[in-house]
Design an enzyme around this catalytic site. Structure first.
Site, PDB file in Angstrom:
ATOM      1  N   ASN A  48      -4.816  -9.396  -1.827  1.00 34.29           N
ATOM      2  CA  ASN A  48      -5.187  -8.163  -1.177  1.00 34.29           C
ATOM      3  C   ASN A  48      -6.402  -8.404  -0.346  1.00 34.29           C
ATOM      4  O   ASN A  48      -6.964  -7.591   0.095  1.00 34.29           O
ATOM      5  CB  ASN A  48      -5.432  -7.024  -1.709  1.00 34.29           C
ATOM      6  CG  ASN A  48      -3.880  -6.324  -2.269  1.00 34.29           C
ATOM      7  OD1 ASN A  48      -2.867  -6.630  -1.801  1.00 34.29           O
ATOM      8  ND2 ASN A  48      -3.911  -5.622  -3.337  1.00 34.29           N
ATOM      9  N   HIS A 134       0.426   6.413  -3.846  1.00 32.98           N
ATOM     10  CA  HIS A 134       0.143   5.538  -5.053  1.00 32.98           C
ATOM     11  C   HIS A 134       0.201   6.323  -6.459  1.00 32.98           C
ATOM     12  O   HIS A 134       0.112   7.457  -6.342  1.00 32.98           O
ATOM     13  CB  HIS A 134      -1.447   5.158  -4.776  1.00 32.98           C
ATOM     14  CG  HIS A 134      -1.688   3.988  -5.653  1.00 32.98           C
ATOM     15  ND1 HIS A 134      -2.395   3.932  -6.970  1.00 32.98           N
ATOM     16  CD2 HIS A 134      -1.361   2.572  -5.806  1.00 32.98           C
ATOM     17  CE1 HIS A 134      -2.583   3.252  -7.525  1.00 32.98           C
ATOM     18  NE2 HIS A 134      -2.143   2.059  -6.911  1.00 32.98           N
ATOM     19  N   GLU A 172      -1.377   8.202   2.022  1.00 37.70           N
ATOM     20  CA  GLU A 172      -2.119   7.069   2.459  1.00 37.70           C
ATOM     21  C   GLU A 172      -1.950   6.786   3.957  1.00 37.70           C
ATOM     22  O   GLU A 172      -1.273   7.173   4.530  1.00 37.70           O
ATOM     23  CB  GLU A 172      -1.496   5.910   1.499  1.00 37.70           C
ATOM     24  CG  GLU A 172      -1.273   6.173   0.386  1.00 37.70           C
ATOM     25  CD  GLU A 172      -0.513   4.821  -0.737  1.00 37.70           C
ATOM     26  OE1 GLU A 172      -0.807   3.736  -0.212  1.00 37.70           O
ATOM     27  OE2 GLU A 172      -0.088   5.044  -1.808  1.00 37.70           O
ATOM     28  N   SER A 176       1.156   0.793   0.357  1.00 38.08           N
ATOM     29  CA  SER A 176       0.745  -0.683  -0.195  1.00 38.08           C
ATOM     30  C   SER A 176       2.117  -1.643  -0.450  1.00 38.08           C
ATOM     31  O   SER A 176       2.017  -2.771  -0.136  1.00 38.08           O
ATOM     32  CB  SER A 176       0.160  -0.454  -1.599  1.00 38.08           C
ATOM     33  OG  SER A 176       1.094   0.164  -2.435  1.00 38.08           O
ATOM     34  N   ASP A 200      -5.728   8.429   1.703  1.00 36.66           N
ATOM     35  CA  ASP A 200      -6.222   7.309   1.011  1.00 36.66           C
ATOM     36  C   ASP A 200      -5.927   6.021   1.795  1.00 36.66           C
ATOM     37  O   ASP A 200      -4.843   5.646   1.876  1.00 36.66           O
ATOM     38  CB  ASP A 200      -5.356   7.271  -0.299  1.00 36.66           C
ATOM     39  CG  ASP A 200      -5.639   5.766  -1.081  1.00 36.66           C
ATOM     40  OD1 ASP A 200      -6.487   4.984  -0.837  1.00 36.66           O
ATOM     41  OD2 ASP A 200      -5.009   5.983  -2.291  1.00 36.66           O
ATOM     42  N   HIS A 203      -5.716   0.352   1.872  1.00 40.80           N
ATOM     43  CA  HIS A 203      -4.931  -0.903   2.734  1.00 40.80           C
ATOM     44  C   HIS A 203      -5.335  -0.826   4.146  1.00 40.80           C
ATOM     45  O   HIS A 203      -4.647  -1.803   4.699  1.00 40.80           O
ATOM     46  CB  HIS A 203      -3.524  -0.934   2.325  1.00 40.80           C
ATOM     47  CG  HIS A 203      -3.340  -1.256   0.746  1.00 40.80           C
ATOM     48  ND1 HIS A 203      -3.359  -2.492   0.065  1.00 40.80           N
ATOM     49  CD2 HIS A 203      -3.150  -0.399  -0.298  1.00 40.80           C
ATOM     50  CE1 HIS A 203      -2.961  -2.451  -0.909  1.00 40.80           C
ATOM     51  NE2 HIS A 203      -3.047  -1.202  -1.397  1.00 40.80           N
ATOM     52  N   LYS A 232     -10.095  -4.405  -1.696  1.00 35.82           N
ATOM     53  CA  LYS A 232      -8.759  -5.074  -0.496  1.00 35.82           C
ATOM     54  C   LYS A 232      -9.905  -5.740   0.603  1.00 35.82           C
ATOM     55  O   LYS A 232     -10.353  -6.922   0.164  1.00 35.82           O
ATOM     56  CB  LYS A 232      -7.974  -4.117  -0.188  1.00 35.82           C
ATOM     57  CG  LYS A 232      -6.774  -3.725  -1.176  1.00 35.82           C
ATOM     58  CD  LYS A 232      -7.267  -2.648  -2.107  1.00 35.82           C
ATOM     59  CE  LYS A 232      -6.232  -2.373  -2.917  1.00 35.82           C
ATOM     60  NZ  LYS A 232      -6.571  -1.510  -3.916  1.00 35.82           N
TER      61      LYS A 232
END
Length: 381
Positions: A48, A134, A172, A176, A200, A203, A232
């Protein structure tokens, strides 16, 4: 025999029967383009570390400078003696960059997400979460005192119809396992004045927007709460919740993961501050990812299982867990390290390879990967 023994044995045997058992491996240089396992070298497509900062010498030097100045650990929780000028400088950098009044630091994204939900939600609140959020968010929602509902993935109409009363909406920015983006502009439009929005962006931060400020800046919104993680694109570890001054004061009082955990080492905060500036200034890293993404698309877009994304996360859907493992093992036998993702991490029938691109890759690496993947797919037909 206590129930613990039989319960543990049954759960382990069930995982084995479903071909879903997982185990730890000793990996050297897992933060580099080539990793080492059992003495063999593999081209790494499982990291990541999107911007290639995890092994960057400039960042290493920043951490060493922090160690020389502040020592090894923080020595205490933030409200005792664990909060230093290094932490304050990191918080200020994050706020100036991302456009918030406060940044509350945590030792992991998991703890930041859980602290946010546990401290803010009460019995009569409604928590609306994207179905593919997540595990840290879903688990916290289930354990919180609020009522939780999950809306269909990226379904803004379903979300809008579910808002009622005192509602916190959580999504998110980049998902992910699928690498797709939340429709943050549309979500912001339906929640404004009706609910709070928390994003969130584990990523998305560092990868999206011209200065790497992430999914929200890319979509042109500012949520009520923004979680950014440092494991990440930052190439390090830890997390922060970005928020208003008032919410920051509240979290300082009531976010137990923050109040009762030893603060991150100040040397780490120094390195994170440097990473934040590198992310903003070294735009070539994002340019490289975009170039690689276009090359990946050109190589594999015609293959069944290919998924197009705007991010460095490139899922390749294979369906069954056994097929995903077999293809991953064939790739490893040819020097390519790719992780097979299986249920319960993803839905049943959607086992996949989770391919990640980093600024450390070259086009030749992707060409080799595409050739070997096509060969492996033919071998399992």
């Amino acid at each position: 025999m206590l129930a613990f023994n039989s319960r543990i044995n049954q759960a382990l045997e069930q995982r084995k029967a479903q071909s879903l058992s997982r185990s730890l491996l000793n990996i050297e240089d897992g933060n580099r383009t080539f990793l080492i396992h059992d003495g063999d070298s593999y081209l790494n497509f499982s990291s990541n570390d999107y911007l290639g900062l995890a092994s960057d010498k400039e960042l290493t030097q920043a951490w060493q400078t922090g160690l020389d100045r502040f020592g090894n650990g923080s020595g205490a929780s933030p409200l005792v003696t664990g909060h230093s000028s290094a932490h304050s400088e990191l918080e200020e950098t994050l706020c100036d960059w991302l456009g918030f009044e406060r940044a509350i630091l945590f030792n992991s994204g998991f703890s930041a997400n859980q602290a946010m939900l546990f401290s803010l939600l009460e019995k009569d609140d409604l928590l609306l979460q994207d179905k593919l959020n997540h595990a840290s968010l879903i688990e916290a929602g289930m354990l919180s005192s609020a009522r939780m509902k999950r809306f269909r993935h990226n379904d803004v109409e379903h979300l809008a119809a579910s808002i009622q009363g005192n509602t916190l909406v959580v999504t998110e920015g980049v998902f992910s396992m699928d690498g797709d983006l939340a429709p943050l502009g549309e979500i912001d439009s339906v929640v404004t004045g009706k609910a709070w929005l928390a994003v969130d962006d584990a990523h998305g931060i560092g990868v999206l927007a011209n200065d790497g400020s992430g999914s929200c800046a890319y979509a042109g919104i500012r949520p009520d709460l923004l979680v950014v993680t440092f494991g990440k694109a930052f190439g390090l570890s830890g997390a922060a919740i970005l928020c208003s001054s008032e919410v920051g004061d509240y979290l300082t009082q009531f976010a137990r993961h923050h109040v009762y955990s030893t603060a991150m080492p100040p040397a780490q905060a120094v390195a994170l501050n440097t990473a934040a500036k590198m992310i903003q200034q070294q735009t070539w890293r994002r340019d490289k990812l975009l170039e690689l993404s276009h090359h990946y698309h050109a190589l594999l877009s015609g293959e069944l299982g290919y998924c197009e994304t705007q991010t460095p996360i490139k899922p390749f859907i294979l369906g069954s867990s056994d097929r995903a493992i077999e293809v991953a093992n064939q790739l490893k036998s040819n020097g390519l390290w790719v992780t097979a993702i299986r249920p319960p991490t993803v839905a049943k029938g959607s086992a996949r390879l989770r391919i990640t691109l980093t600024a450390g890759h070259e086009k030749a690496h992707l060409t080799k990967f595409a050739e070997q993947l096509k060969a492996a797919l033919k071998g399992v037909e």
